[in-house]
Design an enzyme around this catalytic site. Structure first.
Site, PDB file in Angstrom:
ATOM      1  N   CYS A  76      18.095  78.561 -14.777  1.00  0.00           N
ATOM      2  CA  CYS A  76      18.752  79.399 -13.776  1.00  0.00           C
ATOM      3  C   CYS A  76      18.746  78.697 -12.410  1.00  0.00           C
ATOM      4  CB  CYS A  76      18.126  80.791 -13.745  1.00  0.00           C
ATOM      5  SG  CYS A  76      19.170  82.021 -12.918  1.00  0.00           S
ATOM      6  N   HIS A 176      19.296  82.414 -19.028  1.00  0.00           N
ATOM      7  CA  HIS A 176      17.854  82.543 -19.270  1.00  0.00           C
ATOM      8  C   HIS A 176      17.592  82.428 -20.767  1.00  0.00           C
ATOM      9  CE1 HIS A 176      16.402  83.760 -15.258  1.00  0.00           C
ATOM     10  NE2 HIS A 176      17.620  84.251 -15.120  1.00  0.00           N
ATOM     11  N   GLU A 178      14.857  82.251 -22.221  1.00  0.00           N
ATOM     12  CA  GLU A 178      13.700  83.085 -22.553  1.00  0.00           C
ATOM     13  C   GLU A 178      14.069  84.551 -22.745  1.00  0.00           C
ATOM     14  OE1 GLU A 178      13.863  83.484 -18.066  1.00  0.00           O
ATOM     15  OE2 GLU A 178      14.432  82.001 -19.580  1.00  0.00           O
TER      16      GLU A 178
END
Length: 196
Positions: A76, A176, A178
């Site tokens: 990001c 993202h 994750e």
């Protein structure tokens, strides 16, 4: 041995948990001197580019990242800071990834670009291995890197922009991973296996 760089500009726990789900225990480091002891590193980031870049410079990370020769990936804002320049705050970045970061021109679409979107692979690379045509990832951003020769995957939201970039041992993901479920896990696993 993977390091997560802690500059105080990110929620690093979600990144740490994502690697732990893959069976890897990363170490969160706050001292640039520690970086050279790791096989690969993550530069996460959220917030304003100006504040984050100032912290990188003030804390000595700029030099440590420039001297690092193993795989390092920005996530990001971390990806944007690896680039040459950011329109957000009118700052020079770390200069590891060619090209500027500019305000995302969303037209009639809502800004920031927030939510799931499809990525399109435009360059073959170990980081994009096993990523399919309709795979979606989770974005939250209002600035983006222009598509250029470092772009491995792009996304369209008002305009085309880089979703994944790489040059030499540096890489970045605008979304993202994750928070991107199975596709994100696949991408993080690709990063763990990437050799430079």
């Amino acid at each position: 041995m993977i390091a997560i760089i802690n500059t105080g500009c990110a929620n690093i726990n979600s990144v740490r948990f994502a690697f732990e789900r893959l069976g890897v225990t990363p170490e969160i480091i706050s001292n640039p001197e520690q970086l050279k002891g790791f096989d690969r590193a993550i530069l996460p980031g959220v917030g304003h580019a100006n504040v984050a870049m100032k912290r990188l410079v003030d804390q000595g990370w700029k030099e440590a990242i420039a001297q690092y020769e193993k795989p390092l990936m920005g996530i990001c804002l971390g990806m944007q800071l690896l680039c040459d320049y950011s329109e957000e705050g009118q700052i020079n970045g770390l200069g590891m990834i060619n090209g500027p970061v500019t305000q995302l021109r969303t037209g009639d679409l809502t800004s920031p670009h927030m939510g799931w979107n499809t990525i399109q692979i435009v360059g073959q690379h170990p980081l994009t291995r096993n990523i399919d045509l309709n795979d979606q990832v989770y974005f939250v951003h209002s600035f983006a890197h222009a598509v250029n020769e470092t772009t491995l995957a792009q996304c369209i939201y008002g305009q085309p922009f880089s979703a994944i970039v790489a040059k030499d041992n540096y890489a970045g993901m605008q979304f993202h991973p994750e928070k991107s479920a199975k596709v994100g896990a696949k991408l993080l696993n690709n990063f763990m296996q990437w050799q430079v």
